[in-house]
Design a protein around this motif. Structure first.
Motif, PDB file in Angstrom:
ATOM      1  N   PRO A  15       0.809  -1.228   0.000  1.00  0.00           N
ATOM      2  CA  PRO A  15       0.000   0.000   0.000  1.00  0.00           C
ATOM      3  C   PRO A  15       0.838   1.271   0.000  1.00  0.00           C
ATOM      4  CG  PRO A  15      -0.913  -1.599   1.531  1.00  0.00           C
ATOM      5  CD  PRO A  15       0.412  -2.146   1.087  1.00  0.00           C
ATOM      6  N   LYS A  16       0.283   2.302  -0.609  1.00  0.00           N
ATOM      7  CA  LYS A  16       0.965   3.581  -0.775  1.00  0.00           C
ATOM      8  C   LYS A  16       0.276   4.669   0.061  1.00  0.00           C
ATOM      9  CE  LYS A  16       3.943   1.970  -3.741  1.00  0.00           C
ATOM     10  NZ  LYS A  16       3.837   0.558  -3.400  1.00  0.00           N
ATOM     11  N   ILE A  17       1.043   5.729   0.328  1.00  0.00           N
ATOM     12  CA  ILE A  17       0.570   6.835   1.152  1.00  0.00           C
ATOM     13  C   ILE A  17       0.446   8.089   0.301  1.00  0.00           C
ATOM     14  CG2 ILE A  17       0.989   8.245   3.202  1.00  0.00           C
ATOM     15  CD1 ILE A  17       0.572   5.275   3.804  1.00  0.00           C
ATOM     16  N   MET A  18      -0.718   8.733   0.392  1.00  0.00           N
ATOM     17  CA  MET A  18      -0.958   9.998  -0.283  1.00  0.00           C
ATOM     18  C   MET A  18      -1.063  11.086   0.790  1.00  0.00           C
ATOM     19  SD  MET A  18      -4.120  11.042  -2.827  1.00  0.00           S
ATOM     20  CE  MET A  18      -3.428  10.179  -4.258  1.00  0.00           C
ATOM     21  N   GLY A  19      -0.107  11.993   0.820  1.00  0.00           N
ATOM     22  CA  GLY A  19      -0.104  13.068   1.797  1.00  0.00           C
ATOM     23  C   GLY A  19      -0.957  14.234   1.333  1.00  0.00           C
ATOM     24  N   ILE A  20      -1.762  14.787   2.229  1.00  0.00           N
ATOM     25  CA  ILE A  20      -2.690  15.867   1.906  1.00  0.00           C
ATOM     26  C   ILE A  20      -2.016  17.219   2.096  1.00  0.00           C
ATOM     27  CG2 ILE A  20      -4.862  16.978   2.549  1.00  0.00           C
ATOM     28  CD1 ILE A  20      -5.746  14.191   3.650  1.00  0.00           C
ATOM     29  N   LEU A  21      -2.109  18.067   1.079  1.00  0.00           N
ATOM     30  CA  LEU A  21      -1.632  19.444   1.184  1.00  0.00           C
ATOM     31  C   LEU A  21      -2.787  20.358   0.762  1.00  0.00           C
ATOM     32  CD1 LEU A  21       0.839  21.232   1.826  1.00  0.00           C
ATOM     33  CD2 LEU A  21       1.359  21.203  -0.619  1.00  0.00           C
ATOM     34  N   MET A  47       6.489  15.548   4.382  1.00  0.00           N
ATOM     35  CA  MET A  47       5.693  14.388   3.974  1.00  0.00           C
ATOM     36  C   MET A  47       6.499  13.433   3.102  1.00  0.00           C
ATOM     37  SD  MET A  47       1.770  15.735   3.452  1.00  0.00           S
ATOM     38  CE  MET A  47       2.092  16.988   2.218  1.00  0.00           C
ATOM     39  N   LEU A  48       7.292  13.971   2.184  1.00  0.00           N
ATOM     40  CA  LEU A  48       8.106  13.104   1.333  1.00  0.00           C
ATOM     41  C   LEU A  48       9.141  12.348   2.157  1.00  0.00           C
ATOM     42  CD1 LEU A  48       8.664  15.476  -1.726  1.00  0.00           C
ATOM     43  CD2 LEU A  48       7.192  13.450  -1.652  1.00  0.00           C
ATOM     44  N   SER A  49       9.762  13.028   3.112  1.00  0.00           N
ATOM     45  CA  SER A  49      10.792  12.386   3.939  1.00  0.00           C
ATOM     46  C   SER A  49      10.198  11.316   4.847  1.00  0.00           C
ATOM     47  CB  SER A  49      11.542  13.430   4.776  1.00  0.00           C
ATOM     48  OG  SER A  49      10.688  14.007   5.746  1.00  0.00           O
ATOM     49  N   GLU A  50       8.915  11.480   5.197  1.00  0.00           N
ATOM     50  CA  GLU A  50       8.255  10.506   6.064  1.00  0.00           C
ATOM     51  C   GLU A  50       7.677   9.320   5.284  1.00  0.00           C
ATOM     52  OE1 GLU A  50       6.938  13.504   9.721  1.00  0.00           O
ATOM     53  OE2 GLU A  50       5.439  12.851   8.250  1.00  0.00           O
ATOM     54  N   GLY A  51       7.750   9.387   3.952  1.00  0.00           N
ATOM     55  CA  GLY A  51       7.352   8.231   3.169  1.00  0.00           C
ATOM     56  C   GLY A  51       6.153   8.403   2.271  1.00  0.00           C
ATOM     57  N   ALA A  52       5.719   9.648   2.015  1.00  0.00           N
ATOM     58  CA  ALA A  52       4.592   9.852   1.107  1.00  0.00           C
ATOM     59  C   ALA A  52       4.975   9.448  -0.314  1.00  0.00           C
ATOM     60  CB  ALA A  52       4.143  11.312   1.132  1.00  0.00           C
ATOM     61  N   ASP A  53       4.108   8.690  -0.955  1.00  0.00           N
ATOM     62  CA  ASP A  53       4.319   8.290  -2.350  1.00  0.00           C
ATOM     63  C   ASP A  53       3.704   9.298  -3.307  1.00  0.00           C
ATOM     64  OD1 ASP A  53       5.425   5.427  -1.926  1.00  0.00           O
ATOM     65  OD2 ASP A  53       3.614   5.493  -0.678  1.00  0.00           O
ATOM     66  N   PHE A  54       2.666   9.981  -2.841  1.00  0.00           N
ATOM     67  CA  PHE A  54       1.976  11.004  -3.626  1.00  0.00           C
ATOM     68  C   PHE A  54       1.686  12.202  -2.730  1.00  0.00           C
ATOM     69  CE2 PHE A  54       0.229   6.758  -4.691  1.00  0.00           C
ATOM     70  CZ  PHE A  54       0.755   6.595  -5.970  1.00  0.00           C
ATOM     71  N   ILE A  55       1.592  13.378  -3.341  1.00  0.00           N
ATOM     72  CA  ILE A  55       1.144  14.575  -2.638  1.00  0.00           C
ATOM     73  C   ILE A  55      -0.149  15.035  -3.299  1.00  0.00           C
ATOM     74  CG2 ILE A  55       1.663  16.958  -1.989  1.00  0.00           C
ATOM     75  CD1 ILE A  55       3.483  14.964  -0.603  1.00  0.00           C
ATOM     76  N   LYS A 249      -8.430  -4.864   5.195  1.00  0.00           N
ATOM     77  CA  LYS A 249      -9.583  -5.172   4.362  1.00  0.00           C
ATOM     78  C   LYS A 249      -9.355  -4.834   2.887  1.00  0.00           C
ATOM     79  CE  LYS A 249     -13.119  -4.870   7.972  1.00  0.00           C
ATOM     80  NZ  LYS A 249     -13.867  -6.115   7.631  1.00  0.00           N
ATOM     81  N   GLY A 250      -8.104  -4.515   2.522  1.00  0.00           N
ATOM     82  CA  GLY A 250      -7.774  -4.405   1.112  1.00  0.00           C
ATOM     83  C   GLY A 250      -7.472  -3.019   0.573  1.00  0.00           C
ATOM     84  N   ALA A 251      -7.460  -1.993   1.436  1.00  0.00           N
ATOM     85  CA  ALA A 251      -7.112  -0.656   0.951  1.00  0.00           C
ATOM     86  C   ALA A 251      -5.681  -0.646   0.430  1.00  0.00           C
ATOM     87  CB  ALA A 251      -7.269   0.373   2.065  1.00  0.00           C
ATOM     88  N   GLN A 252      -5.468   0.048  -0.686  1.00  0.00           N
ATOM     89  CA  GLN A 252      -4.136   0.088  -1.289  1.00  0.00           C
ATOM     90  C   GLN A 252      -3.513   1.485  -1.308  1.00  0.00           C
ATOM     91  OE1 GLN A 252      -6.172  -2.071  -4.301  1.00  0.00           O
ATOM     92  NE2 GLN A 252      -4.435  -3.408  -4.648  1.00  0.00           N
ATOM     93  N   ILE A 253      -4.324   2.502  -1.043  1.00  0.00           N
ATOM     94  CA  ILE A 253      -3.806   3.858  -0.903  1.00  0.00           C
ATOM     95  C   ILE A 253      -4.498   4.504   0.287  1.00  0.00           C
ATOM     96  CG2 ILE A 253      -3.476   6.133  -1.976  1.00  0.00           C
ATOM     97  CD1 ILE A 253      -3.719   4.786  -4.708  1.00  0.00           C
ATOM     98  N   LEU A 254      -3.708   5.091   1.186  1.00  0.00           N
ATOM     99  CA  LEU A 254      -4.252   5.854   2.306  1.00  0.00           C
ATOM    100  C   LEU A 254      -4.007   7.335   2.036  1.00  0.00           C
ATOM    101  CD1 LEU A 254      -2.896   3.821   5.369  1.00  0.00           C
ATOM    102  CD2 LEU A 254      -5.132   3.583   4.246  1.00  0.00           C
ATOM    103  N   ARG A 255      -5.064   8.127   2.039  1.00  0.00           N
ATOM    104  CA  ARG A 255      -4.951   9.579   1.867  1.00  0.00           C
ATOM    105  C   ARG A 255      -4.963  10.198   3.257  1.00  0.00           C
ATOM    106  NH1 ARG A 255      -8.370  14.027   1.469  1.00  0.00           N
ATOM    107  NH2 ARG A 255      -7.664  15.669   0.040  1.00  0.00           N
ATOM    108  N   VAL A 256      -3.860  10.847   3.654  1.00  0.00           N
ATOM    109  CA  VAL A 256      -3.652  11.148   5.075  1.00  0.00           C
ATOM    110  C   VAL A 256      -3.085  12.545   5.303  1.00  0.00           C
ATOM    111  CG1 VAL A 256      -3.168   8.691   5.438  1.00  0.00           C
ATOM    112  CG2 VAL A 256      -1.265  10.288   5.229  1.00  0.00           C
ATOM    113  N   HIS A 257      -3.339  13.046   6.517  1.00  0.00           N
ATOM    114  CA  HIS A 257      -2.679  14.264   6.983  1.00  0.00           C
ATOM    115  C   HIS A 257      -1.341  13.931   7.653  1.00  0.00           C
ATOM    116  CE1 HIS A 257      -7.010  15.465   6.943  1.00  0.00           C
ATOM    117  NE2 HIS A 257      -6.518  16.592   6.483  1.00  0.00           N
TER     118      HIS A 257
END
Length: 274
Positions: A15-21, A47-55, A249-257
């Protein structure tokens, strides 16, 4: 599953992490925090240094009761920031959070890589064809109405089944236009009551039958802090609990603060798979 971002295949088996800006003054959690170039770059770097795959950049708040923003103003909020981020962090994969095809097209032209549309094309009939023309990954979210009316449109016979049916039609519509990379977002908090949000999360694995990557956006939302009689500022622990359940339960991207904490969820659960 993979998605193609600017010619590179992104493997979603982990799974990948999408950081919210948020670039809006009125978002429910971090509205107005990132006004200057320095603030924007500092938060992006964090966010990038903490591991965000997308912004994920948004110039129009989708919270209930948010103010109307013109296309011109939305573009003025997001386009310079896309260029600023890519000038300083050229490899960043930027998602543009918009339901307007004109904003989406201009943002992709400025260097964004993904379109994130809360309305799945319902609020702009040109959106799906625009995404297909641009051939970028497209996130379609389930919602009824619009941000002003959605909280009055929460009547369902079976929420999960209706969401699956909704996405089945939307995915077919997008495929018929030639859109390849489609990501689904069940839209927690959008035209759903608190109880319905948890019912949906409890049945989230059923959405895997759609055979599309699943993005989850629950970060610091009212479904957490209202249940816990708290507020968005104190909802990180609850957010982490829901992220863990969603991943299972199968989520592949988390959109997060909060990128660091979400990344830790992914790493721990990946370790359990080994």
């Amino acid at each position: 599953m993979t998605i193609n971002c600017k010619g590179s295949l992104i493997d979603l088996s982990s799974p990948k992490i999408m950081g919210i800006l948020n670039l809006t003054p009125d978002s429910f959690y971090d509205g107005g925090q990132y006004k200057s170039e320095i603030q924007i770059l500092q938060q992006t770097e964090k966010m990038l240094s903490e591991g965000a795959d997308f912004i994920d950049l948004g110039g129009y708040s989708s919270r209930p009761g948010a103010k109307e923003v013109s296309v011109t103003e939305e573009c003025q909020r997001v386009l310079p920031v896309i260029e600023l981020i890519l000038k300083n962090f050229p490899e960043t994969l930027i998602s543009i959070d918009t339901f307007r095809s004109e904003v989406a097209e201009k943002s992709i032209g400025a260097g964004a890589a993904i379109i994130n549309d809360i309305s799945a094309g319902e609020l702009d009939q040109a959106m799906l064809s625009t995404a297909a023309k641009l051939q970028v990954p497209y996130i379609m979210m389930h919602m009824r109405g619009n941000p002003k009316t959605m909280q009055s449109l929460t009547q369902y016979q079976n929420l999960t089944q209706e969401i699956i049916f909704y996405f089945s039609k939307k995915i077919q519509q997008a495929r018929d236009l030639g859109l390849n990379d489609i990501i689904i977002d069940p839209g927690f908090g959008f035209a759903k009551t608190l109880t319905q949000n948890y019912s949906l999360l409890n049945e989230l694995e059923l959405l895997q039958q759609l055979q599309a990557p699943i993005l989850i956006g629950v970060s610091r939302k009212s479904m957490i802090y209202k249940l816990l009689d708290s507020n968005a500022q104190n909802a990180l622990n609850g957010t982490t609990v829901l992220h863990t359940l969603a991943l299972q339960k199968g989520a592949q991207i988390l959109r997060v603060h909060d990128v660091k904490e979400a990344k830790e969820c992914v790493l721990i659960l990946d370790q359990l798979k080994d």
